[in-house]
Design a protein around this motif. Structure first.
Motif, PDB file in Angstrom:
ATOM      1  N   MET A   1      52.138  54.077  87.704  1.00  0.00           N
ATOM      2  CA  MET A   1      52.381  52.831  88.190  1.00  0.00           C
ATOM      3  C   MET A   1      50.957  52.213  86.947  1.00  0.00           C
ATOM      4  O   MET A   1      51.149  50.930  86.575  1.00  0.00           O
ATOM      5  N   LEU A   2      49.854  52.845  86.921  1.00  0.00           N
ATOM      6  CA  LEU A   2      48.938  52.608  86.018  1.00  0.00           C
ATOM      7  C   LEU A   2      49.332  52.189  84.719  1.00  0.00           C
ATOM      8  O   LEU A   2      48.968  51.175  84.006  1.00  0.00           O
ATOM      9  N   ASP A   3      50.188  52.991  84.275  1.00  0.00           N
ATOM     10  CA  ASP A   3      50.766  52.991  83.134  1.00  0.00           C
ATOM     11  C   ASP A   3      51.366  51.671  82.699  1.00  0.00           C
ATOM     12  O   ASP A   3      51.514  51.226  81.762  1.00  0.00           O
ATOM     13  N   ASN A   4      52.376  51.555  83.899  1.00  0.00           N
ATOM     14  CA  ASN A   4      53.198  50.156  83.888  1.00  0.00           C
ATOM     15  C   ASN A   4      52.304  48.822  83.805  1.00  0.00           C
ATOM     16  O   ASN A   4      52.605  48.025  82.978  1.00  0.00           O
ATOM     17  N   VAL A   5      51.047  49.013  84.418  1.00  0.00           N
ATOM     18  CA  VAL A   5      50.187  48.019  84.476  1.00  0.00           C
ATOM     19  C   VAL A   5      49.458  47.990  82.942  1.00  0.00           C
ATOM     20  O   VAL A   5      49.505  46.664  82.250  1.00  0.00           O
ATOM     21  N   ARG A   6      49.241  49.064  82.524  1.00  0.00           N
ATOM     22  CA  ARG A   6      48.377  48.794  81.123  1.00  0.00           C
ATOM     23  C   ARG A   6      49.178  48.661  79.928  1.00  0.00           C
ATOM     24  O   ARG A   6      48.701  48.237  78.825  1.00  0.00           O
ATOM     25  N   GLU A   7      50.553  48.656  80.167  1.00  0.00           N
ATOM     26  CA  GLU A   7      51.456  48.318  79.202  1.00  0.00           C
ATOM     27  C   GLU A   7      51.354  46.500  78.974  1.00  0.00           C
ATOM     28  O   GLU A   7      51.495  46.309  77.763  1.00  0.00           O
ATOM     29  N   VAL A   8      50.924  46.124  79.891  1.00  0.00           N
ATOM     30  CA  VAL A   8      50.752  44.702  79.786  1.00  0.00           C
ATOM     31  C   VAL A   8      49.157  43.944  79.591  1.00  0.00           C
ATOM     32  O   VAL A   8      48.931  43.070  78.836  1.00  0.00           O
ATOM     33  N   VAL A   9      48.464  44.652  80.436  1.00  0.00           N
ATOM     34  CA  VAL A   9      46.826  43.994  80.467  1.00  0.00           C
ATOM     35  C   VAL A   9      45.847  45.444  80.354  1.00  0.00           C
ATOM     36  O   VAL A   9      46.305  46.627  80.910  1.00  0.00           O
ATOM     37  N   SER A  10      44.765  44.984  79.900  1.00  0.00           N
ATOM     38  CA  SER A  10      43.668  46.218  79.979  1.00  0.00           C
ATOM     39  C   SER A  10      42.726  46.134  81.287  1.00  0.00           C
ATOM     40  O   SER A  10      42.447  44.867  81.488  1.00  0.00           O
ATOM     41  N   LEU A  11      42.637  47.167  81.748  1.00  0.00           N
ATOM     42  CA  LEU A  11      41.646  47.323  83.100  1.00  0.00           C
ATOM     43  C   LEU A  11      40.548  48.066  82.594  1.00  0.00           C
ATOM     44  O   LEU A  11      40.787  49.186  82.174  1.00  0.00           O
ATOM     45  N   SER A  12      39.496  47.877  83.207  1.00  0.00           N
ATOM     46  CA  SER A  12      38.059  48.520  83.327  1.00  0.00           C
ATOM     47  C   SER A  12      38.365  49.713  84.114  1.00  0.00           C
ATOM     48  O   SER A  12      39.205  49.543  84.943  1.00  0.00           O
TER      49      SER A  12
END
Length: 191
Positions: A1-12
């Protein structure tokens, strides 16, 4: 799921920890409902393993599949989730599925705590709307064969995992007609 989010936005790392703090792991058995029509959609669901289907049932009891959510897809009844009114759609596991859920309350809270997630959601909903427009146009102007081709491009390999009845419902054809399409493709060796 994190990979899915990180495809679009960067998170600290801190934002990731905040995000993960509200995610719940849910296991759904094949045929188990994630959401039933008439209930409130209280969660958005990410499919880690397995597959869900989104459908509505007409007055005659006929099921009409409108979307599948295999691995790496999100699923919800957006109108019910946004308005907290009863859901029009049902969501059901068509395979044993491992999912991650975020409640409506936590979803809204995350927008305040991690603004990048609001950007992520905006882009996700934008893409979903574009896909909906394509599906509407396709249903109006495409042949059944063209719809099947689009299905196999959108959901690669899913035709090998789910029932012909579910695919036929999604395409708006009978299972028998879908079988004819598949036989014709095999005869002509179209992948």
């Amino acid at each position: 799921m994190l990979d899915n989010v990180r495809e679009v936005v960067s998170l600290s790392q801190q934002e990731i920890e905040v995000f993960l703090s509200v995610v719940e792991v849910r296991l759904f058995k094949k045929k188990e409902f994630v959401l039933q029509s008439g209930d409130l959609c209280r969660n958005e669901t990410f499919v880690n393993k397995g597959c869900l289907k989104v459908f509505y049932t007409d007055l005659n009891g006929t099921q009409h599949n409108v979307k599948f959510a295999p691995e790496n897809w999100w699923s919800l009844d957006l109108e019910s989730f946004a308005t907290q009114m009863p859901a029009f759609y049902s969501i059901q596991a068509i395979e044993d599925s491992e999912c991650f859920q975020i409640s409506k309350m936590h979803h809204d809270w995350l927008y305040e705590k991690v603004p990048q997630l609001e950007k992520f959601a905006k882009l996700r909903y934008q893409n979903a709307y574009i896909m909906l427009q394509h599906r509407m146009t396709q249903s109006l102007f495409s042949t059944a064969e063209q719809k099947y081709d689009a299905f196999t491009r959108k959901y690669p390999g899913l035709e090998l995992r789910i029932s012909q009845k579910d695919i036929a419902s999604y395409l708006g054809v009978t299972p028998e007609f879908l079988s004819m399409i598949r036989n014709k493709r095999q005869k002509h060796r179209i992948p």
